[in-house]
Design a protein around this motif. Structure first.
Motif, PDB file in Angstrom:
ATOM      1  N   LEU A   1      29.477  56.144  50.558  1.00 20.94           N
ATOM      2  CA  LEU A   1      30.291  57.339  50.716  1.00 20.94           C
ATOM      3  C   LEU A   1      31.065  57.203  52.019  1.00 20.94           C
ATOM      4  O   LEU A   1      30.502  56.853  53.042  1.00 20.94           O
ATOM      5  CB  LEU A   1      29.375  58.567  50.751  1.00 20.94           C
ATOM      6  CG  LEU A   1      30.025  59.920  50.893  1.00 20.94           C
ATOM      7  CD1 LEU A   1      30.802  60.297  49.642  1.00 20.94           C
ATOM      8  CD2 LEU A   1      28.979  60.963  51.189  1.00 20.94           C
ATOM      9  N   ILE A   2      32.352  57.449  51.947  1.00 26.01           N
ATOM     10  CA  ILE A   2      33.222  57.436  53.118  1.00 26.01           C
ATOM     11  C   ILE A   2      33.578  58.892  53.417  1.00 26.01           C
ATOM     12  O   ILE A   2      34.041  59.612  52.535  1.00 26.01           O
ATOM     13  CB  ILE A   2      34.522  56.646  52.844  1.00 26.01           C
ATOM     14  CG1 ILE A   2      34.221  55.255  52.312  1.00 26.01           C
ATOM     15  CG2 ILE A   2      35.409  56.625  54.072  1.00 26.01           C
ATOM     16  CD1 ILE A   2      33.658  54.302  53.310  1.00 26.01           C
ATOM     17  N   GLU A   3      33.366  59.317  54.648  1.00 29.24           N
ATOM     18  CA  GLU A   3      33.591  60.715  55.003  1.00 29.24           C
ATOM     19  C   GLU A   3      34.393  60.816  56.291  1.00 29.24           C
ATOM     20  O   GLU A   3      34.161  60.067  57.236  1.00 29.24           O
ATOM     21  CB  GLU A   3      32.224  61.385  55.182  1.00 29.24           C
ATOM     22  CG  GLU A   3      32.266  62.836  55.473  1.00 29.24           C
ATOM     23  CD  GLU A   3      30.851  63.413  55.561  1.00 29.24           C
ATOM     24  OE1 GLU A   3      30.782  64.650  55.618  1.00 29.24           O
ATOM     25  OE2 GLU A   3      29.866  62.677  55.588  1.00 29.24           O
ATOM     26  N   HIS A   4      35.366  61.736  56.316  1.00 28.67           N
ATOM     27  CA  HIS A   4      36.100  62.038  57.539  1.00 28.67           C
ATOM     28  C   HIS A   4      36.561  63.483  57.477  1.00 28.67           C
ATOM     29  O   HIS A   4      36.275  64.185  56.509  1.00 28.67           O
ATOM     30  CB  HIS A   4      37.251  61.055  57.779  1.00 28.67           C
ATOM     31  CG  HIS A   4      38.338  61.094  56.756  1.00 28.67           C
ATOM     32  ND1 HIS A   4      39.437  61.888  56.874  1.00 28.67           N
ATOM     33  CD2 HIS A   4      38.475  60.425  55.593  1.00 28.67           C
ATOM     34  CE1 HIS A   4      40.227  61.714  55.824  1.00 28.67           C
ATOM     35  NE2 HIS A   4      39.657  60.827  55.033  1.00 28.67           N
ATOM     36  N   LYS A  24      42.887  53.896  49.378  1.00 23.54           N
ATOM     37  CA  LYS A  24      43.763  54.254  50.493  1.00 23.54           C
ATOM     38  C   LYS A  24      43.820  55.765  50.667  1.00 23.54           C
ATOM     39  O   LYS A  24      43.744  56.269  51.781  1.00 23.54           O
ATOM     40  CB  LYS A  24      45.159  53.685  50.279  1.00 23.54           C
ATOM     41  CG  LYS A  24      46.175  54.101  51.338  1.00 23.54           C
ATOM     42  CD  LYS A  24      47.563  53.696  50.891  1.00 23.54           C
ATOM     43  CE  LYS A  24      48.627  54.652  51.280  1.00 23.54           C
ATOM     44  NZ  LYS A  24      48.608  55.976  50.726  1.00 23.54           N
ATOM     45  N   HIS A  25      43.942  56.487  49.565  1.00 22.68           N
ATOM     46  CA  HIS A  25      44.089  57.944  49.679  1.00 22.68           C
ATOM     47  C   HIS A  25      42.843  58.612  50.265  1.00 22.68           C
ATOM     48  O   HIS A  25      42.911  59.725  50.746  1.00 22.68           O
ATOM     49  CB  HIS A  25      44.462  58.566  48.324  1.00 22.68           C
ATOM     50  CG  HIS A  25      43.370  58.534  47.306  1.00 22.68           C
ATOM     51  ND1 HIS A  25      43.250  57.512  46.385  1.00 22.68           N
ATOM     52  CD2 HIS A  25      42.349  59.377  47.066  1.00 22.68           C
ATOM     53  CE1 HIS A  25      42.205  57.747  45.617  1.00 22.68           C
ATOM     54  NE2 HIS A  25      41.633  58.872  46.016  1.00 22.68           N
ATOM     55  N   ALA A  30      42.958  58.872  58.437  1.00 18.80           N
ATOM     56  CA  ALA A  30      41.866  58.716  59.399  1.00 18.80           C
ATOM     57  C   ALA A  30      41.956  57.368  60.101  1.00 18.80           C
ATOM     58  O   ALA A  30      42.448  56.395  59.547  1.00 18.80           O
ATOM     59  CB  ALA A  30      40.530  58.815  58.676  1.00 18.80           C
ATOM     60  N   THR A  31      41.484  57.335  61.311  1.00 13.90           N
ATOM     61  CA  THR A  31      41.309  56.079  62.030  1.00 13.90           C
ATOM     62  C   THR A  31      39.832  55.708  62.004  1.00 13.90           C
ATOM     63  O   THR A  31      39.468  54.572  61.759  1.00 13.90           O
ATOM     64  CB  THR A  31      41.777  56.211  63.495  1.00 13.90           C
ATOM     65  OG1 THR A  31      43.154  56.603  63.480  1.00 13.90           O
ATOM     66  CG2 THR A  31      41.638  54.897  64.233  1.00 13.90           C
ATOM     67  N   VAL A  47      39.094  52.225  59.976  1.00 16.45           N
ATOM     68  CA  VAL A  47      40.013  51.722  58.961  1.00 16.45           C
ATOM     69  C   VAL A  47      40.695  50.472  59.510  1.00 16.45           C
ATOM     70  O   VAL A  47      41.355  50.526  60.549  1.00 16.45           O
ATOM     71  CB  VAL A  47      41.052  52.796  58.578  1.00 16.45           C
ATOM     72  CG1 VAL A  47      42.017  52.251  57.542  1.00 16.45           C
ATOM     73  CG2 VAL A  47      40.358  54.056  58.075  1.00 16.45           C
ATOM     74  N   LEU A  48      40.540  49.353  58.816  1.00 21.07           N
ATOM     75  CA  LEU A  48      41.148  48.094  59.244  1.00 21.07           C
ATOM     76  C   LEU A  48      42.524  47.876  58.632  1.00 21.07           C
ATOM     77  O   LEU A  48      43.429  47.398  59.297  1.00 21.07           O
ATOM     78  CB  LEU A  48      40.264  46.899  58.868  1.00 21.07           C
ATOM     79  CG  LEU A  48      38.947  46.733  59.591  1.00 21.07           C
ATOM     80  CD1 LEU A  48      38.242  45.472  59.103  1.00 21.07           C
ATOM     81  CD2 LEU A  48      39.147  46.678  61.092  1.00 21.07           C
TER      82      LEU A  48
END
Length: 87
Positions: A1-4, A24-25, A30-31, A47-48
């Motif tokens: 899970l990616i959270e920001h 991407k969306h 976010a950085t 995020v690279l």
């Protein structure tokens, strides 16, 4: 899970050094993000790279030991009907 701050989404851990592929969306505004794993551990990530045309992003999770994490396998040699796969 990616959270920001602006949302969350799923991702796929593709290397033992913490590279995660997501959409991407999910991370475009976010950085830094928080990466949460199935074993209930979480770590910061950043995020690279973004690929707008394919809606893909690469995130680097700050992991030291991924021994306890399931890294996606590249081989198709042993794939059988009913196995979980990502294409």
């Amino acid at each position: 899970l990616i959270e920001h701050a602006n949302g969350l989404g799923s991702g796929l851990l593709v290397s033992s050094d913490g590279l995660v592929i997501t959409n991407k969306h999910v991370v475009e505004d976010a950085t830094f993000v928080q990466v949460c794993f199935a074993n209930n551990t979480a770590t910061k990530g950043w995020v690279l790279n973004l690929h707008p045309g394919a809606d893909l992003a690469i995130v680097k999770a700050a992991v030291r030991d991924t021994e306890y994490l399931d890294v996606a396998k590249e081989s198709t040699d042993s794939v059988e009907a009913g196995d979980e796969v990502v294409a």
